[in-house]
Design a protein around this motif. Structure first.
Motif, PDB file in Angstrom:
ATOM      1  N   GLU A 168       0.850  -1.197   0.000  1.00 11.92           N
ATOM      2  CA  GLU A 168       0.000   0.000   0.000  1.00 11.92           C
ATOM      3  C   GLU A 168       0.882   1.243   0.000  1.00 11.92           C
ATOM      4  O   GLU A 168       1.029   1.932   0.995  1.00 11.92           O
ATOM      5  CB  GLU A 168      -0.924  -0.018   1.220  1.00 11.92           C
ATOM      6  CG  GLU A 168      -1.903  -1.189   1.199  1.00 11.92           C
ATOM      7  CD  GLU A 168      -2.547  -1.445   2.550  1.00 11.92           C
ATOM      8  OE1 GLU A 168      -1.939  -1.077   3.577  1.00 11.92           O
ATOM      9  OE2 GLU A 168      -3.645  -2.008   2.574  1.00 11.92           O
ATOM     10  N   ARG A 227       1.287   5.851   3.674  1.00 13.88           N
ATOM     11  CA  ARG A 227       0.573   4.592   3.469  1.00 13.88           C
ATOM     12  C   ARG A 227      -0.658   4.844   2.607  1.00 13.88           C
ATOM     13  O   ARG A 227      -1.542   5.603   3.005  1.00 13.88           O
ATOM     14  CB  ARG A 227       0.180   4.008   4.833  1.00 13.88           C
ATOM     15  CG  ARG A 227      -0.344   2.582   4.827  1.00 13.88           C
ATOM     16  CD  ARG A 227       0.745   1.555   4.613  1.00 13.88           C
ATOM     17  NE  ARG A 227       1.857   1.629   5.549  1.00 13.88           N
ATOM     18  CZ  ARG A 227       1.931   0.961   6.689  1.00 13.88           C
ATOM     19  NH1 ARG A 227       0.930   0.204   7.087  1.00 13.88           N
ATOM     20  NH2 ARG A 227       3.019   1.063   7.441  1.00 13.88           N
ATOM     21  N   GLU A 229      -3.403   3.506   2.057  1.00 14.82           N
ATOM     22  CA  GLU A 229      -4.498   2.643   2.491  1.00 14.82           C
ATOM     23  C   GLU A 229      -5.804   3.427   2.402  1.00 14.82           C
ATOM     24  O   GLU A 229      -5.944   4.475   3.026  1.00 14.82           O
ATOM     25  CB  GLU A 229      -4.255   2.176   3.932  1.00 14.82           C
ATOM     26  CG  GLU A 229      -5.283   1.196   4.450  1.00 14.82           C
ATOM     27  CD  GLU A 229      -4.948   0.703   5.853  1.00 14.82           C
ATOM     28  OE1 GLU A 229      -5.749  -0.079   6.393  1.00 14.82           O
ATOM     29  OE2 GLU A 229      -3.908   1.109   6.402  1.00 14.82           O
ATOM     30  N   SER A 231      -8.544   4.109   3.692  1.00  9.41           N
ATOM     31  CA  SER A 231      -9.302   3.949   4.937  1.00  9.41           C
ATOM     32  C   SER A 231      -9.679   5.313   5.480  1.00  9.41           C
ATOM     33  O   SER A 231      -8.851   6.212   5.578  1.00  9.41           O
ATOM     34  CB  SER A 231      -8.461   3.190   5.971  1.00  9.41           C
ATOM     35  OG  SER A 231      -9.145   3.100   7.197  1.00  9.41           O
TER      36      SER A 231
END
Length: 477
Positions: A168, A227, A229, A231
């Motif tokens: 990632e 990162r 990611e 989210s």
């Protein structure tokens, strides 16, 4: 005359003196009382204007958010809530603030609104306190490592390796996205890119730090990591700061000793140097907790929680013992956990970690010897062949705050682990070299600064402990 900070004026015994101060108007009431703040303290200093002898055009420009330069006499205050105040002799408006447009009015704002105005949110008490604590924690971190013989290392932001093996990562490229050069197979030809290979923003400085530890002995990194990611939780950022010490000739036990001493030291520092900010945030958190159902409230106040870490020995418990405790616990048997623990090998969640700290052991906990298949490739394999010498430190209210391990120093074992995870040896040839030329036991850990600031301030959303949060669909400011 030298201009003083508000913090100096409120703390020094310099009453009945002529003083100068510069800052921003928090409030101005009755055409007489200015609450002035300059960021040096959470407290305002009251400045009393002689409105009868002050030009009306100046009075109209004293608005919330305006920058002012005040000269006057520091005297004992006649009102409640402050020891001293300034009797204003002269006031200069350094920068106007339109009261109709200024976003940070003297009223309660939601954190969502303040994130949209992150360039101004440190003009509020909450965010000025949070960012002063972030600064103090950062200083305490550097101080601890400097005092203990560590060398500060700047690891690269741009890298061709993935330390965590998660994939990632943000790609770094100068190729034309609409018309990139292609190989004969029709894939993007990164040999034509700036670095001649595929590169990314780093997720960790650990691997590079290991190389320096194996020559300088004790090093640490402290810098931004990235990162990719996708989210949007209250615990994730795309850009965050990591502290990563690496030490040669240190085993897992030494790593746990270092991490415990380190955490106690930096938290002790802010308890001593940021008392007023912590008291304010403690009170703020208590008021927020009152709105929650009893079952959701924290068992400890903010300052109590910090002292809980400093005053208690960290209990060391193997993962296997922790699983047995959790599996036989009332919340697990009565299915109160969101994630029921059924067998060895489960990846622990925050609810499990907090149970161990807050309910079972009632002290900070260090878990060690985790299953190999839920930990990174670089962690040293134990003799049982199924666990690695990993460690996680668990704190009240937050769960895991530090993750680390003794690193795998055996060349052949490391090669086998990389092969099992399809990590090409040619990508990490330099990392493998450490195991060829003077290999030795070495260990380290990682601490996310934002996770630490959340713990130290009681803030519940990671977006509120970094100046300008980078999250999916958000790169404002």
């Amino acid at each position: 005359m030298t201009s003083r900070t508000v913090a100096q004026l409120l703390s020094d015994d310099i009453s009945l003196q002529e003083v100068e101060v510069k800052g921003w108007v928090r409030t101005f009431r009755a055409d007489r009382f200015i609450a002035l703040n300059d960021g040096s303290t959470i407290n305002n200093i009251q400045c009393v204007v002689d409105f009868e002898n002050t030009d009306e055009s100046i009075l109209k420009r004293i608005t919330t958010g305006a920058a002012v330069h005040i000269k006057g006499a520091l005297v004992e205050s006649q009102g409640k809530g402050q020891k001293v105040e300034i009797q204003v002799n002269d006031i200069e408006i350094l920068g106007d603030s339109d009261p109709k447009e200024y976003p940070i009015q003297p009223k309660k704002h939601t954190f969502e609104f303040l994130r949209d105005n992150a360039h101004l949110r440190t003009r509020t008490n909450t965010f000025s306190a949070v960012m002063r604590l972030r600064s103090s924690l950062s200083f305490a971190i550097h101080k601890y490592f400097n005092d203990n013989g560590f060398y500060y290392m700047h690891t690269p932001f741009i890298t061709g390796s993935d330390a965590e093996g998660a994939g990632e990562m943000f790609r770094v490229s100068t190729l034309d996205p609409k018309n990139p050069p292609l190989t004969e197979e029709g894939e993007v030809d990164y040999k034509e890119d700036f670095f001649g290979k595929e590169t990314n923003l780093t997720v960790s400085g650990q691997l590079e730090a290991e190389t320096y530890a194996m020559s300088l002995g004790k090093v640490y990194t402290f810098g931004p990591t990235f990162r990719a990611e996708n989210s949007n939780t209250s615990r994730h950022l795309a850009e965050f700061w990591m502290i990563e010490p690496e030490v040669a000739f240190m085993d897992l036990a030494g790593n746990m000793d270092l991490a415990e001493d380190f955490m106690k030291s930096v938290i002790s520092y802010v308890l001593e140097h940021n008392k007023e900010d912590l008291e304010f945030l403690d009170e703020r958190l208590a008021k927020e907790e009152e709105k929650l159902p009893q079952a959701q409230r924290s068992p400890m106040g903010l300052i109590e929680k910090l002292k809980f870490v400093v005053d208690n020995h960290f209990k060391r418990v193997s993962y296997t013992e922790a699983i047995d405790i959790l599996r036989n616990s009332k919340p697990n048997k009565k299915k109160k956990f969101d994630y029921i623990i059924e067998e060895w090998g489960a990846d622990l969640q925050s609810e499990h970690e907090r149970f161990l700290v807050e309910k079972h052991f009632k002290c900070p906990v260090i878990l060690f010897d985790y299953p190999a298949n839920i930990k990174a490739f670089y962690m040293r394999l134990n003799e049982d062949g199924k666990t690695v010498r990993a460690m996680d430190i668990l704190f009240p209210g937050i769960g895991e705050i530090i993750g680390g391990s003794q690193r795998e120093e055996r060349l052949e074992v490391l090669k086998e682990k990389m092969a099992a995870l399809d990590i090409p040896e040619e990508e990490l040839w330099w990392y493998l070299d450490l195991r060829k030329y003077g290999t030795a036991v070495h260990s380290g850990f990682g601490l996310g600064l934002e996770r630490l600031v959340m713990f130290a301030t009681g803030m519940s959303n990671i977006r509120d402990v970094i100046p300008y949060p980078r999250t999916p669909q958000n790169a404002e400011f």
